[in-house]
Design a protein around this motif. Structure first.
Motif, short mmCIF file in Angstrom:
data_model
loop_
_atom_site.label_atom_id
_atom_site.label_comp_id
_atom_site.label_asym_id
_atom_site.label_seq_id
_atom_site.Cartn_x
_atom_site.Cartn_y
_atom_site.Cartn_z
N ARG A 131 48.23 -49.44 -10.68
CA ARG A 131 46.77 -48.69 -10.12
C ARG A 131 46.65 -46.65 -10.94
NH1 ARG A 131 48.67 -43.26 -7.07
NH2 ARG A 131 50.50 -42.67 -8.46
N THR A 132 44.99 -46.70 -10.52
CA THR A 132 44.49 -45.58 -11.37
C THR A 132 45.66 -43.86 -10.69
OG1 THR A 132 42.77 -46.48 -11.88
CG2 THR A 132 43.41 -44.37 -12.03
N GLN A 133 46.12 -42.88 -11.35
CA GLN A 133 46.92 -42.40 -10.97
C GLN A 133 45.93 -40.92 -10.45
OE1 GLN A 133 50.07 -40.61 -13.97
NE2 GLN A 133 51.48 -41.97 -13.20
N HIS A 134 45.85 -40.09 -9.61
CA HIS A 134 45.21 -39.19 -8.52
C HIS A 134 45.41 -38.18 -10.15
CE1 HIS A 134 43.60 -35.80 -6.68
NE2 HIS A 134 43.65 -36.46 -5.96
N PRO A 135 43.88 -37.37 -10.39
CA PRO A 135 44.23 -35.99 -11.70
C PRO A 135 45.42 -34.92 -11.24
CG PRO A 135 42.44 -36.30 -11.18
CD PRO A 135 42.83 -37.30 -10.21
N ALA A 136 45.91 -35.29 -10.12
CA ALA A 136 46.82 -33.59 -9.47
C ALA A 136 48.30 -34.28 -9.97
CB ALA A 136 46.97 -33.87 -8.00
N GLU A 137 48.42 -36.02 -10.01
CA GLU A 137 49.46 -36.16 -10.25
C GLU A 137 49.76 -35.74 -11.66
OE1 GLU A 137 51.00 -40.50 -8.98
OE2 GLU A 137 49.10 -40.43 -8.46
N LEU A 138 48.53 -36.63 -12.74
CA LEU A 138 48.60 -36.48 -14.61
C LEU A 138 48.62 -34.54 -14.79
CD1 LEU A 138 46.31 -39.34 -14.73
CD2 LEU A 138 48.89 -39.22 -15.13
N PHE A 139 48.20 -34.25 -14.09
CA PHE A 139 48.33 -32.39 -14.47
C PHE A 139 48.25 -31.45 -13.51
CE2 PHE A 139 44.23 -35.44 -15.90
CZ PHE A 139 44.77 -35.64 -17.25
N GLY A 140 49.21 -32.00 -12.36
CA GLY A 140 49.34 -30.65 -11.52
C GLY A 140 48.48 -30.44 -10.55
N GLU A 141 48.66 -29.66 -9.39
CA GLU A 141 48.02 -29.57 -8.43
C GLU A 141 47.11 -28.58 -8.86
OE1 GLU A 141 50.68 -27.67 -5.09
OE2 GLU A 141 51.14 -29.82 -5.24
N ASP A 142 47.32 -27.84 -9.59
CA ASP A 142 45.38 -26.68 -10.31
C ASP A 142 45.29 -27.55 -11.45
OD1 ASP A 142 47.39 -26.45 -12.17
OD2 ASP A 142 47.49 -24.96 -12.88
N TRP A 143 44.85 -29.21 -11.58
CA TRP A 143 44.28 -29.99 -12.20
C TRP A 143 42.39 -29.38 -12.47
CZ3 TRP A 143 40.31 -33.46 -10.49
CH2 TRP A 143 39.63 -33.75 -9.12
N ILE B 242 40.40 -33.10 -3.43
CA ILE B 242 41.71 -32.46 -4.13
C ILE B 242 42.86 -31.92 -4.58
CG2 ILE B 242 41.65 -30.17 -5.34
CD1 ILE B 242 38.40 -31.38 -5.16
N VAL B 243 43.76 -31.99 -3.69
CA VAL B 243 44.85 -32.27 -3.20
C VAL B 243 45.47 -33.27 -2.15
CG1 VAL B 243 46.97 -30.85 -3.45
CG2 VAL B 243 45.35 -30.40 -4.33
N PRO B 244 45.03 -34.23 -2.57
CA PRO B 244 45.88 -34.95 -0.67
C PRO B 244 46.84 -35.24 -1.34
CG PRO B 244 46.05 -36.63 -3.32
CD PRO B 244 45.01 -35.66 -3.08
N ALA B 245 47.79 -34.98 0.12
CA ALA B 245 49.15 -35.52 0.83
C ALA B 245 49.59 -35.75 -0.20
CB ALA B 245 49.36 -35.93 2.01
N HIS B 246 50.07 -37.10 -0.43
CA HIS B 246 50.64 -38.62 -0.78
C HIS B 246 49.81 -38.93 -1.96
CE1 HIS B 246 53.95 -38.03 1.20
NE2 HIS B 246 53.44 -37.88 1.99
N PRO B 247 49.35 -38.51 -3.21
CA PRO B 247 48.65 -39.49 -3.56
C PRO B 247 49.07 -40.86 -4.60
CG PRO B 247 49.09 -37.17 -4.75
CD PRO B 247 50.18 -38.01 -3.89
N GLU B 248 50.35 -40.95 -4.39
CA GLU B 248 51.36 -41.50 -5.57
C GLU B 248 51.18 -43.28 -4.13
OE1 GLU B 248 54.09 -40.37 -2.48
OE2 GLU B 248 52.80 -38.75 -3.27
N ARG B 249 50.85 -43.07 -2.95
CA ARG B 249 50.21 -44.44 -2.31
C ARG B 249 49.24 -45.41 -2.64
NH1 ARG B 249 52.50 -41.98 3.42
NH2 ARG B 249 54.35 -41.57 3.03
N ILE B 250 47.92 -44.14 -3.23
CA ILE B 250 46.54 -44.66 -3.13
C ILE B 250 46.91 -44.83 -4.87
CG2 ILE B 250 44.12 -44.19 -2.86
CD1 ILE B 250 45.65 -42.56 -0.53
N CYS B 251 45.61 -46.08 -5.15
CA CYS B 251 45.02 -46.19 -6.07
C CYS B 251 43.40 -45.60 -6.17
CB CYS B 251 44.01 -48.18 -6.53
SG CYS B 251 43.41 -47.83 -8.38
#
Length: 77
Positions: free
Chosen positions: A36-48, A7-16
């Motif tokens: 790479r495909t961004q995690h939804p938390a990167e796009l919409f915030g931690e409350d995605w 749901i909220v990974p520690a470092h989403p920017e390191r993974i596709c």
């Protein structure tokens, strides 16, 4: 079976996040492109995962889907 999606990974920017492989950004194994495909938390915030338009219970009952088959049995009694 697919891997559990964090749901909220520690470092989403390191993974596709484009498939179930969750590859590091320097070793994309699926070949779905060079980005790479961004995690939804990167796009919409931690409350995605929160609902976009929260409705009170009264509005949900009056909205689409009201008067379903479950409600039809109540009228006959």
């Amino acid at each position: 079976m697919a891997k559990k999606f964090p749901i909220v990974p520690a470092h989403p920017e390191r993974i596709c996040w484009g498939c179930d492989k969750y590859c590091p950004i320097d070793a994309l194994a699926c070949g779905n492109g060079s980005d790479r495909t961004q995690h939804p938390a990167e796009l919409f915030g931690e409350d995605w995962l929160e609902p976009i338009l929260p409705f009170p219970d009264a509005q949900q009952e009056d909205g689409p889907g009201a008067g379903t088959a479950q409600d039809a049995g109540k009228d006959k009694q």
